[in-house]
Scaffold this motif. Structure first.
Motif, PDB file in Angstrom:
ATOM      1  N   LYS A 178      12.731  -4.551  -3.480  1.00 15.73           N
ATOM      2  CA  LYS A 178      12.194  -5.276  -4.645  1.00 15.73           C
ATOM      3  C   LYS A 178      11.371  -6.501  -4.246  1.00 15.73           C
ATOM      4  O   LYS A 178      10.440  -6.889  -4.947  1.00 15.73           O
ATOM      5  CB  LYS A 178      13.351  -5.726  -5.554  1.00 15.73           C
ATOM      6  CG  LYS A 178      14.066  -4.597  -6.274  1.00 15.73           C
ATOM      7  CD  LYS A 178      15.367  -5.104  -6.899  1.00 15.73           C
ATOM      8  CE  LYS A 178      16.122  -4.015  -7.620  1.00 15.73           C
ATOM      9  NZ  LYS A 178      17.448  -4.456  -8.104  1.00 15.73           N
ATOM     10  N   THR A 179      11.767  -7.129  -3.144  1.00 18.06           N
ATOM     11  CA  THR A 179      11.108  -8.395  -2.764  1.00 18.06           C
ATOM     12  C   THR A 179      10.018  -8.197  -1.705  1.00 18.06           C
ATOM     13  O   THR A 179       9.443  -9.191  -1.232  1.00 18.06           O
ATOM     14  CB  THR A 179      12.148  -9.412  -2.237  1.00 18.06           C
ATOM     15  OG1 THR A 179      12.859  -8.822  -1.139  1.00 18.06           O
ATOM     16  CG2 THR A 179      13.141  -9.805  -3.317  1.00 18.06           C
ATOM     17  N   GLN A 180       9.741  -6.922  -1.386  1.00 20.61           N
ATOM     18  CA  GLN A 180       8.746  -6.618  -0.336  1.00 20.61           C
ATOM     19  C   GLN A 180       7.437  -7.397  -0.502  1.00 20.61           C
ATOM     20  O   GLN A 180       6.883  -7.903   0.460  1.00 20.61           O
ATOM     21  CB  GLN A 180       8.429  -5.127  -0.391  1.00 20.61           C
ATOM     22  CG  GLN A 180       8.640  -4.388   0.895  1.00 20.61           C
ATOM     23  CD  GLN A 180       8.474  -2.882   0.694  1.00 20.61           C
ATOM     24  OE1 GLN A 180       7.433  -2.414   0.231  1.00 20.61           O
ATOM     25  NE2 GLN A 180       9.501  -2.143   1.043  1.00 20.61           N
ATOM     26  N   ARG A 181       6.953  -7.489  -1.729  1.00 26.09           N
ATOM     27  CA  ARG A 181       5.655  -8.140  -1.988  1.00 26.09           C
ATOM     28  C   ARG A 181       5.802  -9.644  -2.247  1.00 26.09           C
ATOM     29  O   ARG A 181       4.814 -10.314  -2.542  1.00 26.09           O
ATOM     30  CB  ARG A 181       4.982  -7.488  -3.204  1.00 26.09           C
ATOM     31  CG  ARG A 181       4.618  -6.023  -2.997  1.00 26.09           C
ATOM     32  CD  ARG A 181       4.184  -5.367  -4.299  1.00 26.09           C
ATOM     33  NE  ARG A 181       3.087  -6.079  -4.919  1.00 26.09           N
ATOM     34  CZ  ARG A 181       3.002  -6.376  -6.224  1.00 26.09           C
ATOM     35  NH1 ARG A 181       3.966  -6.012  -7.047  1.00 26.09           N
ATOM     36  NH2 ARG A 181       1.972  -7.014  -6.697  1.00 26.09           N
ATOM     37  N   HIS A 182       7.027 -10.154  -2.174  1.00 25.01           N
ATOM     38  CA  HIS A 182       7.255 -11.549  -2.588  1.00 25.01           C
ATOM     39  C   HIS A 182       8.058 -12.341  -1.549  1.00 25.01           C
ATOM     40  O   HIS A 182       8.786 -13.265  -1.896  1.00 25.01           O
ATOM     41  CB  HIS A 182       7.975 -11.564  -3.945  1.00 25.01           C
ATOM     42  CG  HIS A 182       7.342 -10.685  -4.959  1.00 25.01           C
ATOM     43  ND1 HIS A 182       6.121 -10.963  -5.529  1.00 25.01           N
ATOM     44  CD2 HIS A 182       7.732  -9.480  -5.457  1.00 25.01           C
ATOM     45  CE1 HIS A 182       5.785  -9.979  -6.367  1.00 25.01           C
ATOM     46  NE2 HIS A 182       6.741  -9.076  -6.333  1.00 25.01           N
ATOM     47  N   ARG A 183       7.903 -11.932  -0.305  1.00 28.90           N
ATOM     48  CA  ARG A 183       8.712 -12.550   0.769  1.00 28.90           C
ATOM     49  C   ARG A 183       8.508 -14.067   0.855  1.00 28.90           C
ATOM     50  O   ARG A 183       9.463 -14.826   1.004  1.00 28.90           O
ATOM     51  CB  ARG A 183       8.345 -11.936   2.120  1.00 28.90           C
ATOM     52  CG  ARG A 183       8.724 -10.477   2.246  1.00 28.90           C
ATOM     53  CD  ARG A 183      10.074 -10.305   2.952  1.00 28.90           C
ATOM     54  NE  ARG A 183      10.271  -8.910   3.288  1.00 28.90           N
ATOM     55  CZ  ARG A 183      10.955  -8.040   2.529  1.00 28.90           C
ATOM     56  NH1 ARG A 183      11.521  -8.438   1.409  1.00 28.90           N
ATOM     57  NH2 ARG A 183      11.083  -6.792   2.899  1.00 28.90           N
ATOM     58  N   PRO A 223       9.308  -1.124  -4.704  1.00 27.93           N
ATOM     59  CA  PRO A 223       8.297  -1.881  -3.936  1.00 27.93           C
ATOM     60  C   PRO A 223       7.102  -2.329  -4.775  1.00 27.93           C
ATOM     61  O   PRO A 223       6.297  -3.144  -4.313  1.00 27.93           O
ATOM     62  CB  PRO A 223       7.862  -0.871  -2.853  1.00 27.93           C
ATOM     63  CG  PRO A 223       9.012   0.080  -2.734  1.00 27.93           C
ATOM     64  CD  PRO A 223       9.546   0.210  -4.131  1.00 27.93           C
ATOM     65  N   THR A 224       6.978  -1.820  -5.993  1.00 25.24           N
ATOM     66  CA  THR A 224       5.855  -2.228  -6.856  1.00 25.24           C
ATOM     67  C   THR A 224       6.232  -3.407  -7.763  1.00 25.24           C
ATOM     68  O   THR A 224       5.455  -3.803  -8.633  1.00 25.24           O
ATOM     69  CB  THR A 224       5.390  -1.049  -7.754  1.00 25.24           C
ATOM     70  OG1 THR A 224       6.415  -0.776  -8.729  1.00 25.24           O
ATOM     71  CG2 THR A 224       5.113   0.205  -6.940  1.00 25.24           C
ATOM     72  N   SER A 225       7.416  -3.972  -7.575  1.00 22.05           N
ATOM     73  CA  SER A 225       7.929  -5.030  -8.470  1.00 22.05           C
ATOM     74  C   SER A 225       6.964  -6.207  -8.622  1.00 22.05           C
ATOM     75  O   SER A 225       6.454  -6.732  -7.629  1.00 22.05           O
ATOM     76  CB  SER A 225       9.247  -5.583  -7.930  1.00 22.05           C
ATOM     77  OG  SER A 225      10.200  -4.563  -7.820  1.00 22.05           O
ATOM     78  N   ASP A 226       6.771  -6.601  -9.871  1.00 20.70           N
ATOM     79  CA  ASP A 226       5.965  -7.787 -10.172  1.00 20.70           C
ATOM     80  C   ASP A 226       6.875  -8.964 -10.497  1.00 20.70           C
ATOM     81  O   ASP A 226       8.019  -8.786 -10.918  1.00 20.70           O
ATOM     82  CB  ASP A 226       5.070  -7.537 -11.396  1.00 20.70           C
ATOM     83  CG  ASP A 226       3.921  -6.607 -11.076  1.00 20.70           C
ATOM     84  OD1 ASP A 226       3.341  -6.743  -9.977  1.00 20.70           O
ATOM     85  OD2 ASP A 226       3.610  -5.736 -11.914  1.00 20.70           O
TER      86      ASP A 226
END
Ligand code: G3P
Ligand code: MG
Length: 289
Positions: free
Chosen positions: A179-184, A143-146
């Motif tokens: 992985k895409t939680q922050r990049h929806r 969940p911290t993926s940049d």
């Protein structure tokens, strides 16, 4: 016409990795792999031009673009590296880039089998047990993926110009969601997403299944593979694109041995170095590079 499955040359990647890697490419990181820092400074320190010239194959004829995800759009390969180093340390062994090169891009069970066998720990740890052991660590990290440098700019540019884009990743749905939680919002620009657990992906990369499924699912699909441009970071992914008959740009981790970078049609230091007009796509209108 779509590439015939008979063109699938799965063995080539194995031969390449076992026969052509120079013997000097012995694990260069004896205490484990340093984490890749993907700052703008490190990108600038890399080559500012493409390593390979664009081949004539797809120049000017690209209509659709297919993106790999791990290590290409998202800086997630470092998580696998970190966790695998920790597990191997229990066996007093170190993880090196020759094994990393073979594992990356593959489905989880295939990568796990390579890991336990090549590290000589298959008597103590099965591939399935390895996957279970690394799972809780990965679940905290994903969940911290940049984003990788240039990913947002390129996706927004192509989408804004009406070029159909999609993802074909080896990762399965549960990990994809983490992985895409922050990049929806960014991933919502994709026309569709093909994941590793998709029923049409019978075999993982270097088999072409994922890329061929991706080409079939565009609105006006199936897309002629010669008109599709794939972005990949992994040797297995580059081979998968080639096995699908597509054009491929490789954006490798700078620690990957250069002998893995001879198959792609173009090799770039980062997505920031991509010049769409070289492929007949609309040029960027900003002055990022
Ligand atoms: O590089 P991708 O997106 O095909 O993902 C493959 C694995 O999940 C990670 O190596
Ligand atoms: Mg990848």
């Amino acid at each position: 016409m779509l590439a015939s499955p008979t063109r699938f040359v799965a063995q080539r990647i194995t031969l390449r990795s076992s026969n052509t890697i120079p013997t000097s490419f012995i694990p260069p990181f004896p205490r484990g792999l340093p984490q890749r820092s993907v700052t703008k400074a490190s990108v600038a320190a890399m080559s500012t031009t493409s390593v390979n010239a664009v081949t004539d194959a797809g120049r000017g004829s690209i209509t659709h673009v297919i993106f790999d995800m791990d290590g290409l759009l998202l800086d997630t390969e470092k998580f696998y590296t970190e966790v695998q180093e920790k597990i191997l340390a229990r066996y007093n062994k170190t993880f090196d880039w020759s094994l990393k090169a073979k594992m990356m891009g593959r489905k989880a069970i295939e990568a796990a089998t390579l890991f336990v066998e090549e590290c000589g720990i298959s008597d103590s740890l099965s591939p399935e047990a390895f996957i279970v052991e690394r799972e809780s660590m990965l679940q905290d990290l994903f969940p911290t993926s940049d984003l990788m440098p240039g990913a947002s700019r390129l996706l927004r540019h192509l989408h804004g110009k009406g070029i159909p884009i999609c993802v074909a990743t080896g990762t399965h749905t549960r990990h994809f969601d983490l992985k895409t939680q922050r990049h929806r919002e960014l991933f919502s620009l994709m026309h569709h997403i093909v994941r590793g657990d998709d029923p049409e992906v019978k075999q993982g990369k270097p088999a072409p299944d994922g890329f061929l499924a991706a080409a079939r699912r565009f609105e006006d699909g199936p897309v002629d593979p010669r008109k599709a441009l794939v972005f990949e970071d992994a040797p297995s992914g580059v081979m998968a694109a080639k096995n699908a008959g597509m054009n491929v740009i490789m954006v490798p981790d700078p620690r990957l041995d250069k002998s893995y970078c001879t198959v792609a049609d173009q090799v770039l230091a980062s997505l920031l170095h991509f010049k769409p007009e070289e492929w007949g796509l609309p040029p960027f209108e900003d002055s990022q590079n």
